[in-house]
Write a protein that holds these residues in place. Sequence first.
Motif, PDB file in Angstrom:
ATOM      1  N   LEU A  37      30.517  37.686  38.489  1.00  0.00           N
ATOM      2  CA  LEU A  37      31.781  37.695  39.200  1.00  0.00           C
ATOM      3  C   LEU A  37      32.721  36.681  38.559  1.00  0.00           C
ATOM      4  CD1 LEU A  37      31.469  35.994  42.709  1.00  0.00           C
ATOM      5  CD2 LEU A  37      29.961  35.534  40.807  1.00  0.00           C
ATOM      6  N   LEU A  38      34.008  36.821  38.850  1.00  0.00           N
ATOM      7  CA  LEU A  38      35.042  36.020  38.212  1.00  0.00           C
ATOM      8  C   LEU A  38      35.752  35.175  39.251  1.00  0.00           C
ATOM      9  CD1 LEU A  38      36.756  35.496  35.583  1.00  0.00           C
ATOM     10  CD2 LEU A  38      38.265  37.332  36.391  1.00  0.00           C
ATOM     11  N   ALA A  39      35.979  33.897  38.933  1.00  0.00           N
ATOM     12  CA  ALA A  39      36.833  33.063  39.769  1.00  0.00           C
ATOM     13  C   ALA A  39      38.259  33.596  39.633  1.00  0.00           C
ATOM     14  CB  ALA A  39      36.760  31.615  39.308  1.00  0.00           C
ATOM     15  N   ALA A  40      38.832  34.069  40.726  1.00  0.00           N
ATOM     16  CA  ALA A  40      40.125  34.761  40.647  1.00  0.00           C
ATOM     17  C   ALA A  40      40.947  34.498  41.903  1.00  0.00           C
ATOM     18  CB  ALA A  40      39.904  36.265  40.468  1.00  0.00           C
ATOM     19  N   LEU A  41      42.202  34.127  41.682  1.00  0.00           N
ATOM     20  CA  LEU A  41      43.124  33.922  42.800  1.00  0.00           C
ATOM     21  C   LEU A  41      44.365  34.804  42.700  1.00  0.00           C
ATOM     22  CD1 LEU A  41      42.983  30.041  43.207  1.00  0.00           C
ATOM     23  CD2 LEU A  41      42.294  31.727  44.912  1.00  0.00           C
ATOM     24  N   ALA A  46      38.740  41.050  37.594  1.00  0.00           N
ATOM     25  CA  ALA A  46      37.502  41.052  38.380  1.00  0.00           C
ATOM     26  C   ALA A  46      37.146  42.460  38.837  1.00  0.00           C
ATOM     27  CB  ALA A  46      37.640  40.118  39.572  1.00  0.00           C
ATOM     28  N   ARG A  47      38.147  43.208  39.242  1.00  0.00           N
ATOM     29  CA  ARG A  47      37.921  44.593  39.701  1.00  0.00           C
ATOM     30  C   ARG A  47      37.453  45.487  38.558  1.00  0.00           C
ATOM     31  NH1 ARG A  47      43.133  45.975  40.731  1.00  0.00           N
ATOM     32  NH2 ARG A  47      43.238  46.652  38.551  1.00  0.00           N
ATOM     33  N   VAL A  57      35.432  35.550  43.207  1.00  0.00           N
ATOM     34  CA  VAL A  57      35.256  34.460  44.157  1.00  0.00           C
ATOM     35  C   VAL A  57      36.559  33.687  44.249  1.00  0.00           C
ATOM     36  CG1 VAL A  57      34.262  32.939  42.372  1.00  0.00           C
ATOM     37  CG2 VAL A  57      33.907  32.417  44.815  1.00  0.00           C
ATOM     38  N   THR A  58      36.955  33.357  45.465  1.00  0.00           N
ATOM     39  CA  THR A  58      38.166  32.582  45.717  1.00  0.00           C
ATOM     40  C   THR A  58      37.800  31.259  46.372  1.00  0.00           C
ATOM     41  OG1 THR A  58      38.524  33.537  47.919  1.00  0.00           O
ATOM     42  CG2 THR A  58      39.531  34.683  46.038  1.00  0.00           C
TER      43      THR A  58
END
Length: 266
Positions: free
Chosen positions: A119-123, A131-132, A139-140
């Motif tokens: 998974l990717l740290a994504a905001l 991430a999609r 993860v936020t």
Amino acid sequence: MIDALDGYGVALSVTDDLEAHAAAVEGWGYSAIWLPGGQLETLEPLLRVLRATQRVAVVPGIVPLDVHGPAAIAELYAEAERIAPGRLVVGIGNQAGGLAALGRAVDEIDATVPRERRLLAALGPRKLGVARDRFGGAVTLLVNPGYTTWAREHLGAGATLAVDQLVVLDEDAESARGAAREVLGFLVTVPGYAAAFSRMGFTEADIRDLSDALVDAAVARGDVERVVARLREHEAAGADHVVVGPLGGPGELETLERLAPRLLRG
């Protein structure tokens, strides 16, 4: 979608007692153990947790690609599969050079770590799109439930959304906010977090001064019932997995122990 991540996980500090703490939180019923990426001078602590536990998912939150590149991640994943098949989820982030450099790193990682195990740290919307499209989910951190709803809409229904929620188990508002500000003081200087707070409607002054409203949006505080209610709000807003990150209060392990009966079985 990342099948290993559901329910509630915990963030544990990397200490000499890591194995004992990991075994304890697994026994309380949490589904995953996350280790802070900033504490991972090497990736060995992740293997320590895998060896000390039997069922929980183990996640670096996150592996900074500027420190541990694709080769190190491949080696970690191979060893994790040898000793605890199916339990390591690779959280990734912090790649200098922007999305193009991240894409090249992911091209390398594709050969060694399956999409559904990372998974990717994504905001922001662009990272959530990556991430999609190229990960099993995102993860936020430092977001309120309203932002979780927004992130879910951008991520789509087919990917896992994990939310890392900092908590302070302290009924005194000022001391709880003080503990939160010790951590937030640095994090709000990171552009991605500042941008996320702006999306949540906070002003430059709120971000600069760490206003009470901003602190309360970023950190769940109060007694067990109030903290549990906040964690469940993220779940209702679209999070598949919520990570409990203790700050201050009675201490990391005691916080997690006190929350477990109400959060996991209440």
